[in-house]
Design an enzyme around this catalytic site. Structure first.
Site, PDB file in Angstrom:
ATOM      1  N   ASP A   1       0.850  -1.189   0.000  1.00 35.86           N
ATOM      2  CA  ASP A   1       0.000   0.000   0.000  1.00 35.86           C
ATOM      3  C   ASP A   1       0.886   1.240   0.000  1.00 35.86           C
ATOM      4  O   ASP A   1       2.110   1.142  -0.056  1.00 35.86           O
ATOM      5  CB  ASP A   1      -0.964  -0.013   1.192  1.00 35.86           C
ATOM      6  N   GLN A   2       0.251   2.402   0.050  1.00 41.64           N
ATOM      7  CA  GLN A   2       1.051   3.619  -0.103  1.00 41.64           C
ATOM      8  C   GLN A   2       1.879   3.961   1.135  1.00 41.64           C
ATOM      9  O   GLN A   2       2.646   4.906   1.105  1.00 41.64           O
ATOM     10  CB  GLN A   2       0.172   4.795  -0.529  1.00 41.64           C
TER      11      GLN A   2
END
Lengths: 129, 129, 129, 129
Positions: free
Chosen positions: A14-15
């Site tokens: 994920d970011q």
């Protein structure tokens, strides 16, 4: 039993730059299915024979982040917690580092959702309560 | 028809800091199901009646990145490309910005996988070939 | 190069009883990353060095369904289609059965999204155009 | 606060014909982010300002299956369980039916992973301990 091995996929990041916490849930499931296989059972064959193992509870404790391309191992053991319940306890590791611990309880049910007894052939693989 | 609206989930991002390209595939599917609903058809009811629409081909062209929490809209139109084939063409937008374009072809099949005719009641919603 | 091997996860199935079409996208990505590794490149190291490979287009043709617990293999080859573009062509197989064919085009970009040349060290692994 | 609403995607189902248990984890996350938004906070803006909320523990109890196309609602409340910890408790409902209950504990950390205090502006939205 031998640990279940996997490599973190890019799509699982994920970011925040780490494996997203939801990604562990299919890993733990794959590790349970691998555990069954090592215990002599194909979950595919169990389902074909009318035995299903829906998940009743999931608990995960995340200790350290896993990262893209990491090679992880999951150690799993299982214990009967009732005539139709099995608790799987797993540790997700990267080498000797513990990344996460989990307990997933599944029920043994038939095709209509009715509880059925854990197959006797599985019992020897379960740890004592 | 009205566009299908969605908000990018955190779990759909990757470590490049954008929505992962795989995340668009379920979005496009949700937009097709919404298109069917607006055309008067519940895909759940179609499946219950024995009509399935497996995906035959997917093509996506990614133009600009979508980001976490972005509110996106997907415009979809559909065209019959054979007696049992429908091509869905979609545009994924963020306001007036075009983020991606896609074409997904599905087949109409029965429960055994045999091709069946597109339901006549769907035809009026399809764009001319 | 050696095929990339995977086993279909339960979480990757859908209620049609097969691997959902979206599941193939992370598989294809994992196969590309494995291809890079076999060509002597860690995609993690490339990203750390400031080279990113966002996906520009995805095309998949689904021929036969994959099922839970199936052991699949993905053969991948890559071709430069421009100074900063690489097209990966993959076949997803179950033994000798072809389940799906895909082409995924990626761009080579720097951290700001600007196109950069494909690293010279990758060129020998690319098939002629 | 208003419940977070979602519709079960086809891609979220599995071959048991229900929403896969892993699908709930991104739903619960989206509900937390919606809770923050209703409390006046954009999680995107918090991250941009250097505040991250990695998940420490997840516990889910699955009571009834969710199915494709079901419209679900998630009620969430939050409680500080330490100066940099928040426990989110959620109920996943289909109308008045309780499908699942969850508790997800997140930490407030800075970009280096160091614990930081929960923003004072969030405190009024938290339920008393």
């Amino acid at each position: 039993m031998a640990a279940y091995a996997l490599r973190v996929r890019y799509a699982e990041t994920d970011q925040m730059g780490v494996a997203h916490h939801a990604a562990y849930i299919p890993w733990l499931e794959a590790a349970r299915i691998d555990w069954l296989r090592q215990a002599g059972h194909s979950y595919r064959a169990l389902e074909s024979a009318g035995l299903f193992m829906p998940v009743i509870t999931v608990q995960v404790r995340y200790r350290k982040a896993a990262r893209f391309d990491d090679e992880l191992e999951i150690d799993t053991e299982a214990q009967a917690t009732g005539p139709s319940r099995v608790a799987f306890r797993s540790q997700v590791r990267r080498g000797s580092e513990l990344l996460a611990e989990a307990e997933v309880v599944v029920a043994a049910v038939d095709g209509t959702g009715r509880p059925v007894r854990i197959p006797a052939s599985l019992l020897p693989a379960l740890t004592p309560g």
